[in-house]
Design a protein around this motif. Structure first.
Motif, mmCIF file in Angstrom:
data_model
loop_
_atom_site.group_PDB
_atom_site.id
_atom_site.type_symbol
_atom_site.label_atom_id
_atom_site.label_comp_id
_atom_site.label_asym_id
_atom_site.label_seq_id
_atom_site.Cartn_x
_atom_site.Cartn_y
_atom_site.Cartn_z
ATOM 1 N N MET A 52 0.983 -1.141 0.213
ATOM 2 C CA MET A 52 0.217 -0.074 0.382
ATOM 3 C C MET A 52 0.829 1.521 -0.112
ATOM 4 O O MET A 52 1.785 0.983 0.266
ATOM 5 C CB MET A 52 -0.595 -0.095 0.954
ATOM 6 C CG MET A 52 -0.625 -0.177 2.322
ATOM 7 S SD MET A 52 -1.389 0.157 3.880
ATOM 8 C CE MET A 52 -2.172 1.614 4.276
ATOM 9 N N ASP A 53 0.195 2.410 0.129
ATOM 10 C CA ASP A 53 0.840 3.944 -0.434
ATOM 11 C C ASP A 53 0.983 4.437 1.261
ATOM 12 O O ASP A 53 0.414 3.920 2.178
ATOM 13 C CB ASP A 53 0.327 4.547 -1.096
ATOM 14 C CG ASP A 53 -0.053 4.401 -2.625
ATOM 15 O OD1 ASP A 53 1.469 3.201 -3.419
ATOM 16 O OD2 ASP A 53 -0.356 5.263 -3.151
ATOM 17 N N CYS A 54 3.333 4.461 0.911
ATOM 18 C CA CYS A 54 3.024 4.898 2.480
ATOM 19 C C CYS A 54 1.775 6.520 3.135
ATOM 20 O O CYS A 54 2.465 6.736 4.234
ATOM 21 C CB CYS A 54 4.821 4.409 2.326
ATOM 22 S SG CYS A 54 5.034 6.230 3.388
ATOM 23 N N ASP A 55 1.741 6.820 2.161
ATOM 24 C CA ASP A 55 0.913 8.191 2.718
ATOM 25 C C ASP A 55 -0.752 8.269 3.121
ATOM 26 O O ASP A 55 -1.424 9.097 3.305
ATOM 27 C CB ASP A 55 1.494 9.649 1.319
ATOM 28 C CG ASP A 55 0.360 9.055 -0.373
ATOM 29 O OD1 ASP A 55 -0.177 7.342 -0.167
ATOM 30 O OD2 ASP A 55 0.265 9.731 -0.978
ATOM 31 N N LEU A 56 -0.625 6.724 3.553
ATOM 32 C CA LEU A 56 -1.847 6.651 3.824
ATOM 33 C C LEU A 56 -3.423 7.484 2.520
ATOM 34 O O LEU A 56 -4.867 7.145 3.077
ATOM 35 C CB LEU A 56 -2.281 7.101 5.400
ATOM 36 C CG LEU A 56 -1.217 6.676 5.786
ATOM 37 C CD1 LEU A 56 -1.532 6.769 7.591
ATOM 38 C CD2 LEU A 56 -1.306 4.765 6.164
ATOM 39 N N GLN A 57 -2.629 6.999 1.659
ATOM 40 C CA GLN A 57 -4.237 6.908 0.243
ATOM 41 C C GLN A 57 -5.051 5.928 0.288
ATOM 42 O O GLN A 57 -6.367 6.283 -0.385
ATOM 43 C CB GLN A 57 -3.867 8.376 -0.597
ATOM 44 C CG GLN A 57 -3.293 9.339 -1.150
ATOM 45 C CD GLN A 57 -3.329 9.971 -2.004
ATOM 46 O OE1 GLN A 57 -2.264 9.394 -2.496
ATOM 47 N NE2 GLN A 57 -4.062 10.749 -2.413
ATOM 48 N N HIS A 58 -4.310 4.827 0.958
ATOM 49 C CA HIS A 58 -4.860 3.657 1.045
ATOM 50 C C HIS A 58 -5.675 3.538 1.951
ATOM 51 O O HIS A 58 -4.368 3.317 3.025
ATOM 52 C CB HIS A 58 -4.468 2.345 0.267
ATOM 53 C CG HIS A 58 -3.932 3.114 -1.031
ATOM 54 N ND1 HIS A 58 -2.476 2.153 -1.430
ATOM 55 C CD2 HIS A 58 -4.546 3.280 -2.337
ATOM 56 C CE1 HIS A 58 -2.317 2.061 -2.871
ATOM 57 N NE2 HIS A 58 -3.585 2.885 -3.799
ATOM 58 N N GLU A 114 -7.596 11.112 1.206
ATOM 59 C CA GLU A 114 -7.119 12.841 0.777
ATOM 60 C C GLU A 114 -5.498 12.530 1.192
ATOM 61 O O GLU A 114 -5.331 12.392 2.479
ATOM 62 C CB GLU A 114 -7.385 13.960 0.993
ATOM 63 C CG GLU A 114 -9.019 14.819 0.340
ATOM 64 C CD GLU A 114 -8.423 15.033 -0.527
ATOM 65 O OE1 GLU A 114 -8.028 16.350 -0.767
ATOM 66 O OE2 GLU A 114 -8.943 14.945 -2.135
ATOM 67 N N ARG A 115 -4.951 12.640 0.652
ATOM 68 C CA ARG A 115 -3.245 12.653 1.464
ATOM 69 C C ARG A 115 -3.113 14.200 2.455
ATOM 70 O O ARG A 115 -3.335 15.170 1.964
ATOM 71 C CB ARG A 115 -2.186 13.911 0.078
ATOM 72 C CG ARG A 115 -1.368 13.051 0.608
ATOM 73 C CD ARG A 115 0.306 13.712 -0.634
ATOM 74 N NE ARG A 115 0.861 12.663 -1.529
ATOM 75 C CZ ARG A 115 2.351 12.499 -0.446
ATOM 76 N NH1 ARG A 115 2.446 13.026 -0.017
ATOM 77 N NH2 ARG A 115 2.919 10.866 -1.716
ATOM 78 N N THR A 116 -2.398 13.470 3.322
ATOM 79 C CA THR A 116 -2.820 14.740 4.563
ATOM 80 C C THR A 116 -1.071 15.640 4.704
ATOM 81 O O THR A 116 -1.857 16.461 5.164
ATOM 82 C CB THR A 116 -2.957 14.039 5.819
ATOM 83 O OG1 THR A 116 -1.545 12.969 5.830
ATOM 84 C CG2 THR A 116 -4.166 13.251 5.704
#
Ligand code: UDP
Ligand code: MG
Length: 314
Positions: free
Chosen positions: A90-96, A195-197
């Motif tokens: 998964m993406d590390c930006d927590l978009q998933h 959303e990317r935080t």
């Protein structure tokens, strides 16, 4: 055990947060896990952050690339360095959304070997972006023969599927299509792109165009067939024009028109040059593949147990 693979490029603000959120959710659901961060040659303090979190948390494995090799390589490196019975990417930006991991894990427990995350919504995008993404996925879907319009890199793979993916010899990997191509017992779960935080997306319009071209070429020969189709079309036109010119010639008045000649030269010239470009691109890709350079180089690895796969050629 579940291994969660998080590729990270310039994500210093997200490392701690991602480890905490994913760890919290998985331990809350009583799932044994490890988190594999792959630092894809970040220019900021991402690796220091990974080292810091790994020092505090035994669940964390860190892999450091010698430079930026791109997300596809980072995901493969994560898979090669994971020791779980199943691996989630998964993406590390927590978009998933990490909550979806639990749903995926339960499906894996029921015997599914590939659990694909599909986007319910695509998040905020411009109309142009949406249209070009639509066209790109149409071509890719045609090549893989599976509907990829809502595909993402968020997925959970059984050890067998992971080993199958890692055994692929090609350098140019398009992860989301390859994971469908390998088959296995597959199901999907829907998720909403968040959303990317923190930080920003690494994709510019130009890099997306390059990404699309590269992946179409790595999966499909349709562009080269277009060359053939264009050739046949030009041939048909040539026959029609030839007949018309000859008829005119024999009926006494030769075709006048320098304009026709110039147009023909320009049109055919550009079709030939574009065709050569397309073929040249494929040759360049073949050249890249035959060099057999490794997909990535690891400069450091911390935490977890070393898997034998790591010593193998990646
Ligand atoms: N990423 C990476 N290497 C790169 C570019 C991106 O490992 O060269 C990672 C990035 O850290 C993130 C994921 O890939 O975890 C998705 O990137 P991003 O959020 O920029 O893409 P988007 O969500 O906008 O498609
Ligand atoms: Mg993102």
């Amino acid at each position: 055990m579940l291994s969660v693979i998080l590729p990270a490029y310039n994500e210093e603000k997200m490392i701690g947060k991602a480890a905490e959120t994913v760890g919290g959710i998985l331990s809350g659901a009583d799932i044994a896990y490890e988190i594999v961060f792959v630092n894809d040659g970040s220019k900021d303090r991402t690796w220091e952050e990974i080292e810091r979190t790994a020092a505090q948390d035994a669940h964390i494995v860190g892999v450091n690339f010698s430079r930026n090799f791109g997300k596809e390589s980072a995901m493969l490196a994560g898979l090669a360095n994971a020791s779980g019975d199943c691996c989630a990417v998964m993406d590390c930006d927590l978009q998933h959304p990490p909550e979806t991991l639990i749903e995926m894990y339960r499906l894996w427990e029921q015997g599914y070997e590939v659990v694909e995350g599909v986007k319910r919504t695509r998040g905020k995008e411009s109309a142009l972006h949406r249209a070009s993404a639509g066209m790109f996925y149409k071509i890719i879907s045609g090549a893989v023969k599976i509907d990829m319009t809502r595909a993402s890199d968020f997925k959970l793979l059984d050890r067998r599927a992971v080993d199958a993916l890692l055994s692929m010899p090609e350098r140019n990997v398009f992860f989301r299509a390859l994971s469908s191509w390998i088959g296995f017992r597959t199901t999907s779960v829907e998720f909403d792109v968040q959303e990317r935080t923190e930080g920003e997306s690494k994709w510019s319009t130009w890099s997306l165009v390059q990404y699309a071209v590269k992946n179409i070429v790595s999966f499909s020969t349709v562009p080269m067939q277009c060359v053939t189709v264009a050739g046949v079309f030009v041939l048909l036109m040539a026959v029609i024009l030839a007949i018309q010119s000859l008829v005119k010639y024999f009926s006494g008045h030769a075709v006048e028109g320098f304009t026709t000649v110039i147009l023909l030269i320009l049109i055919i010239g550009s079709v030939i040059m574009i065709s050569l470009g397309i073929i040249g691109y494929y040759i360049a890709k073949i050249y890249e593949e035959v060099k057999e350079r490794p997909r990535y180089l690891i400069s450091k690895r911390i935490g977890g147990e070393k898997r034998p796969a790591e010593e193998e050629k990646n």
